[in-house]
Scaffold this active site. Structure first.
Site, short mmCIF file in Angstrom:
data_model
loop_
_atom_site.label_atom_id
_atom_site.label_comp_id
_atom_site.label_asym_id
_atom_site.label_seq_id
_atom_site.Cartn_x
_atom_site.Cartn_y
_atom_site.Cartn_z
CG ASP A 125 -2.00 1.03 1.17
OD1 ASP A 125 -2.21 1.61 0.09
OD2 ASP A 125 -2.63 1.28 2.21
CB THR B 295 -1.79 5.24 3.30
OG1 THR B 295 -2.35 6.01 2.24
CG2 THR B 295 -1.95 6.00 4.60
#
Length: 520
Positions: free
Chosen positions: A319, A321
């Site tokens: 990911d 974030t």
């Protein structure tokens, strides 16, 4: 280097579809109903064990072909009292066995302690009275009180009329608070961050979402690493060779009328020459040292050979974030449109001050524009499904609904060509853009919406991310980012982190429409 950026829509953790529940009596279950469910075994008590037992660990490390050959040689040497050779072979065998057992017992102990449900007691409502009981004593259809900070210990549905804010980050990886309303599903493993209420537990014990996740995390699957396959193949080949050689040596000893001790010594000498005890021991010690080094970095090695399997990674998906970035947003600037800047700032501060449930976006804005304390007339909490939030406040003598969200989510706030060009440019630079808009209509209507400004934010990159990216790219590992954010923003942040992007961007709808063969 090819990088594919897949975008996904995040709408909170998924839950099994159920029929629409009816709101139960606020008194909860009676003691008779609780006893009935306990007798039926409908409790939240499960035995938290890894699928790898102590016996299984001992069996896999002791009863191997390699150990069987060495053990046979040791027994033979004991029979002829060749104790010097026994000590060496026994030391090698014992060191090899203990290295694996100690490391894998450590992993088992850590996995046995693994739990998403840290809360050990919970407040339930029985017969109209609140009781504090252990989590294991909760039964099916239990009415459970919920306050900020409480873990949701069983799957269920909300039965209180007031909305509550739920953090599902342990289940979904998304840090934004999800607002739950009457009859909305709740999943174990999440926890309440705002609001108070109660929910009915319908999925308990091994069937609850958190326990299903834990069972998957604890599952042991036996697979050999490439090096283990090579060593195992070598040992098998040499064992077959030894079998043939032992038969020949026995036959030769019979012809030469050798004594039993001399015959055994010649056989054991041949076995020692063929058995690669040093290779197996060195391999085990190398794995053990790697596992110990990984442990200093908070990495749990469940099986020693898994450290070697990591060296064969070809593709790494992650990911954006919290991986490329620190999971913090920083305020960059405010791009005001037509209204005077002071008036826009006033409305922004009113919005910040009136919003009760703040997320990372509002925290970043508030660092520059402290909120003006005021009571919202109406409020729509942020939802990851619609990617917007709104509050209705009083500005002077008038009431205004102020909206904050992704520009593409506020469809009533059509961007002008100039604003659209500005948005595209900001996203190409890797910046996050939130639209501030206003309307006189009551929430949730958006008629007559006027765009006030772009609030420009940026992700704070991890200090060591460029070194990590360079490490993988220099070893020809393909890197792929999976993110729910705007694709161009994700690509720009990936470039800032040092990723070489030459592949295509694939979004969620495109992935869903792909034939199974193409997707694979």
């Amino acid at each position: 280097m090819t990088l594919r950026i897949d975008t996904k829509e995040s709408s909170g953790a998924s839950a099994p579809k159920t029929s629409s529940p009816t709101q139960p009596a606020r008194t909860g279950l009676s003691q008779a109903e609780v006893d009935q469910r306990i007798n039926a075994g409908q409790t939240n008590n499960i035995e938290h064990l890894t699928t790898r037992t102590a016996a299984g660990i001992l069996r896999s490390n002791i009863f191997t072909l390699f150990n069987a050959v060495l053990a046979s040689a040791i027994v033979a040497l004991l029979l002829i009292r060749a104790y010097n050779d026994v000590v060496f072979l026994a030391a090698v065998t014992l060191a090899n066995v203990l290295a694996g057992i100690v490391s894998e017992f450590r992993a088992k102990r850590a996995l046995d302690r693994l739990s998403l449900l840290a809360q050990r007691e919970v407040t339930v409502i029985r017969g109209g009275h609140e009781q504090l009981i252990p989590v294991q004593q909760v039964v099916k259809d239990e009415l459970i009180a919920l306050h900020p900070g409480d873990s949701i210990i069983a799957d269920g549905h909300l039965v209180s009329p007031s909305p509550i804010g739920i953090d599902e980050s342990l289940l979904t990886g998304e840090s934004d608070v999800v607002t739950k309303k009457l009859n909305d599903p709740l999943l174990s493993g999440s926890f309440c961050v705002s609001g108070t209420g109660s929910y009915v537990a319908t999925g308990i014990g091994a069937q609850s979402h958190a326990n299903v996740l834990m069972a998957e995390a604890k599952t042991y699957k036996f697979t050999r690493s490439p090096l283990e396959n090579i060593v195992a193949g070598l040992v098998q080949t040499l064992t077959i060779t030894m079998g043939v050689l032992v038969v020949l040596l026995i036959f030769a000893g019979y012809i030469k009328h050798m004594s039993l001790a001399a015959g055994i010594l010649s056989i054991v000498t041949a076995v020692k020459a063929l058995v690669p005890e040093g290779l197996v021991l060195i391999t085990t010690l190398a794995f053990s040292l790697a596992a110990a080094r990984a442990a200093t970095r908070q990495v749990l090695v469940q099986k020693l050979s898994s450290v070697e399997a990591l060296s064969h990674v070809t593709t790494l998906c992650f990911d954006k974030t919290g991986t490329l970035g620190t999971n913090r947003l920083l305020f960059e600037r405010l791009e005001v449109f037509t209204m005077p800047r002071a008036e826009v700032v006033e409305r922004l501060e009113l919005l910040v001050g009136a919003t009760r449930e703040k997320n990372r976006t509002l925290d970043a804005i508030e660092s520059t524009f402290p909120g003006k304390k005021n009571v919202p007339i109406e409020e729509q909490a942020f939802s990851s499904e619609i990617k917007t939030s709104a509050v209705r406040v009083r500005v002077g003598e008038a009431e205004v609904s102020l909206w904050l969200g992704a520009p593409e989510a506020l469809r009533a706030a059509a961007l002008t060509p100039v604003q659209q060009t500005m948005l595209e440019g900001l996203r190409r630079d890797g910046l996050r853009v939130v639209l501030l808009a206003a309307t006189e209509s009551h929430i949730p209507q958006q008629e007559g919406m006027m765009n006030l400004a772009f609030i420009v934010l940026r992700d704070e990159l991890r200090t060591d991310v460029q070194g990590a990216i360079s490490f993988y790219q220099s070893r020809d590992v393909r890197l792929k980012v999976l993110s729910g954010d705007n694709a161009e923003t994700v690509a720009a942040v990936a470039r800032q982190a040092g990723m070489a992007i030459t592949g295509s961007i694939v979004n969620g709808p495109e992935l869903e429409a792909m034939p199974e063969k193409e997707f694979a």
